[in-house]
Design an enzyme around this catalytic site. Structure first.
Site, PDB file in Angstrom:
ATOM      1  N   GLU A 294       0.800  -1.221   0.000  1.00  0.00           N
ATOM      2  CA  GLU A 294       0.000   0.000   0.000  1.00  0.00           C
ATOM      3  C   GLU A 294       0.836   1.276   0.000  1.00  0.00           C
ATOM      4  O   GLU A 294       0.785   2.073   0.955  1.00  0.00           O
ATOM      5  CB  GLU A 294      -0.956   0.018   1.191  1.00  0.00           C
ATOM      6  CG  GLU A 294      -1.915  -1.140   1.205  1.00  0.00           C
ATOM      7  CD  GLU A 294      -3.088  -0.942   2.161  1.00  0.00           C
ATOM      8  OE1 GLU A 294      -3.140   0.105   2.829  1.00  0.00           O
ATOM      9  OE2 GLU A 294      -3.949  -1.826   2.223  1.00  0.00           O
TER      10      GLU A 294
ATOM     11  N   GLU B 209      -5.124  -8.755   1.208  1.00  0.00           N
ATOM     12  CA  GLU B 209      -5.789  -8.385   2.458  1.00  0.00           C
ATOM     13  C   GLU B 209      -7.263  -8.168   2.195  1.00  0.00           C
ATOM     14  O   GLU B 209      -7.635  -7.472   1.243  1.00  0.00           O
ATOM     15  CB  GLU B 209      -5.257  -7.051   3.026  1.00  0.00           C
ATOM     16  CG  GLU B 209      -3.921  -7.129   3.671  1.00  0.00           C
ATOM     17  CD  GLU B 209      -3.464  -5.772   4.228  1.00  0.00           C
ATOM     18  OE1 GLU B 209      -4.314  -4.934   4.577  1.00  0.00           O
ATOM     19  OE2 GLU B 209      -2.237  -5.581   4.296  1.00  0.00           O
TER      20      GLU B 209
HETATM   21  C1  GCO Z   1      -3.036  -2.260   5.071  1.00  0.00           C
HETATM   22  C2  GCO Z   1      -2.925  -2.132   6.249  1.00  0.00           C
HETATM   23  C3  GCO Z   1      -3.163  -2.967   7.386  1.00  0.00           C
HETATM   24  C4  GCO Z   1      -4.300  -2.424   8.138  1.00  0.00           C
HETATM   25  C5  GCO Z   1      -5.580  -2.878   7.528  1.00  0.00           C
HETATM   26  C6  GCO Z   1      -6.794  -2.386   8.246  1.00  0.00           C
HETATM   27  O1  GCO Z   1      -2.165  -2.862   4.434  1.00  0.00           O
HETATM   28  O2  GCO Z   1      -4.027  -1.655   4.771  1.00  0.00           O
HETATM   29  O3  GCO Z   1      -1.686  -2.252   6.013  1.00  0.00           O
HETATM   30  O4  GCO Z   1      -1.974  -2.822   8.022  1.00  0.00           O
HETATM   31  O5  GCO Z   1      -4.216  -2.839   9.436  1.00  0.00           O
HETATM   32  O6  GCO Z   1      -5.680  -2.426   6.230  1.00  0.00           O
HETATM   33  O7  GCO Z   1      -6.831  -1.008   8.219  1.00  0.00           O
END
Ligand code: GCO
Length: 475
Positions: A179, A375
């Site tokens: 990200e 994710e």
């Molecule tokens: C990401 C974030 C996570 C966060 C998750 C929830 O990669 O977005 O790195 O670390 O914890 O997205 O907000």
């Protein structure tokens, strides 16, 4: 609940969700969010150590000093992953554990931790997916200018090479950045994340240097990794964008450019987005992009990782909004309309069909590029009752999103895996420990772990797959 939600909730009870052969199901975490042990074994300070220790920056003044104490509980956590039957585990490497000040020789104790983690995964038949950068820049590099400073990209490539040499015989998939939008725009424009700067030009410059870091690191990894079957990727975050009125197409184009095109175009198309350049012309002419940079950035990847949580409804307003720092430099006049949908504890609308739309549109744009959900998950206000956490809302969220992914696969999307955020409750950045995303609960007093119903649900989905096979066959 609307009828549609009731229908989706009912479908969350459907026992069999079958993914294609070779698909990997697992969970993800990030170093600073779980490891703790912030000053153990020669680890240096990262921007998140300094930021979280600065009063007023995180909710309740929470820090990652202890976090889920994963560093000291590695074997127990590996056993938990095995008990859920995870096929893959995505973790990140803490750069300041490897190079305390972001340059120079490797700290062997830092390497040793990740070596034990990777061996522990492989012994348990869990595919290791390593992310090199999940936001924990060594503070010494921030002191030297941080991501707005071009040299940081070269320091990152040096670190990538150290990791490739040290662990390149055992990692199935390497991910350069997680990200980068958050690193650049929340770190340097809105200041909600470390290092907490609020400078639009610095943020746009940082976005370019993150792209450059990605390209240089891919080359460094390919030169140093010895496993010829290792795969290479990057993980970007995607916002689903939905219209609300006739001004929405303009708003969507702006946010798409700033969030997605900033990274997709240089990384995958070898060019800068025209839309991005024109929307930010009041801030920069992008002359920090030097001749040859785009070719360095545009290296092949094997898989594009995407993080998806929610979709936003956007429209234009006729004024530029307030003067507060924003994560959308040049596009202050875009309004995010509060959603009418059900929300998670983060306040994020629950929009599973946004994941299907995103997967289909990425696969239409990049037909030869396999995708992986690196994710997806949700925070809810879990309640622990007698050693159990009945987090039906998280089970419903995950089932609905798994189904969206399955629909995308049915529509021809080459999706290779799905990693739930997150394996365990952890430090949710500026929100500290107030938000729980885990499928395993952490009691922050005792650090005891409890598998939530969502963890059991994931284990059931995994065990109902006809046959599992690793992402990469190792020799
Ligand atoms: C990401 C974030 C996570 C966060 C998750 C929830 O990669 O977005 O790195 O670390 O914890 O997205 O907000």
């Amino acid at each position: 609940m609307s009828d549609a939600q009731r229908d989706l909730a009912a479908r969350s009870e459907t026992p069999r969700r079958i993914f294609p052969p070779g698909f990997v199901l697992g969970a993800a975490t990030a170093a600073y969010q779980i490891e703790g042990a912030h000053d153990a074994d020669g680890r240096g300070a990262s921007i998140w150590d300094v930021f979280s220790h600065t009063p007023g920056r995180t909710m309740g003044g929470d820090t990652g000093d202890v976090a889920a104490d994963h560093y000291n509980r590695l074997n127990d956590d590996l056993d938990l992953m095995q008990s859920l039957g995870l096929q893959a585990y995505r973790f990140s490497v803490s750069w300041p554990r490897i190079q305390a000040d972001g340059s120079g020789p490797a700290n062997l104790l830092g390497i040793d931790f990740y070596s034990r983690l990777i061996d522990g995964l492989r012994e348990r038949d869990i595919t290791p997916i390593a992310t090199l950068y999940h936001w924990d820049l060594p503070q010494a590099l921030e002191d030297a200018g941080g991501w707005p400073e071009r040299d940081t990209s070269y320091r990152f490539a040096e670190y990538a090479s150290i990791m490739g040499n040290a662990l390149g015989d055992r990692v199935a998939m390497w991910t350069t950045l997680n990200e980068p939008w958050c690193s650049a725009f929340m770190g340097y424009a809105s200041g909600e994340h470390a290092p907490g700067r609020t400078d639009d030009l610095a943020a746009l410059t940082a976005s370019h240097h993150l792209n450059l870091a990605h390209g240089l690191a891919l080359s460094a990894l390919r030169d140093s990794v010895s496993d010829p079957s290792a795969q290479y990727s990057v993980t970007l975050n995607f916002h689903g964008l939905e219209p609300v009125d006739s001004t929405s197409p303009e708003a969507i184009a702006r946010i798409d450019a700033l969030t997605h095109r900033t990274f997709l175009d240089p990384m995958l198309n070898g060019r800068l987005s025209d839309r991005l350049v024109s929307d930010t012309q009041g801030i920069t002419d992008w002359s920090f992009v030097e001749p040859g940079d785009l070719a360095l950035i545009n290296q092949p990847i094997d898989v594009l990782g995407l993080n998806y949580y929610s979709s936003d409804e956007v429209r234009m307003r006729d004024h530029a909004g307030d003067d507060n720092p924003t994560a959308w430099p040049g596009s202050r006049n875009v309004e995010f309309v509060p959603t009418r949908r059900s929300r998670t504890a983060m306040g994020w609308g629950i929009v599973p069909e946004g994941l299907e739309t995103l997967l289909v549109s990425l696969s239409t744009e990049f037909p030869d590029l396999p995708l992986m959900v690196t994710e997806n998950g949700a925070a809810f206000d879990d309640v622990e009752e007698r050693g159990a956490v009945h987090d039906e809302d998280r089970v419903a969220y995950l089932s609905q999103h798994f189904d969206a992914a399955l629909r995308a696969i049915d529509r021809g999307v080459d999706l290779r895996g799905y990693l739930v955020w997150s394996l365990i409750d952890n430090f949710e950045w500026a929100l500290g420990y107030a938000k729980r995303f885990g499928i395993i609960r952490v009691d922050y007093e005792t650090l005891e772990r409890t598998v939530k119903d969502s963890g059991t649900w994931l284990a059931d989905v995994i065990s109902s797959q006809p046959r599992s096979r690793p992402l990469v066959e190792h020799n």
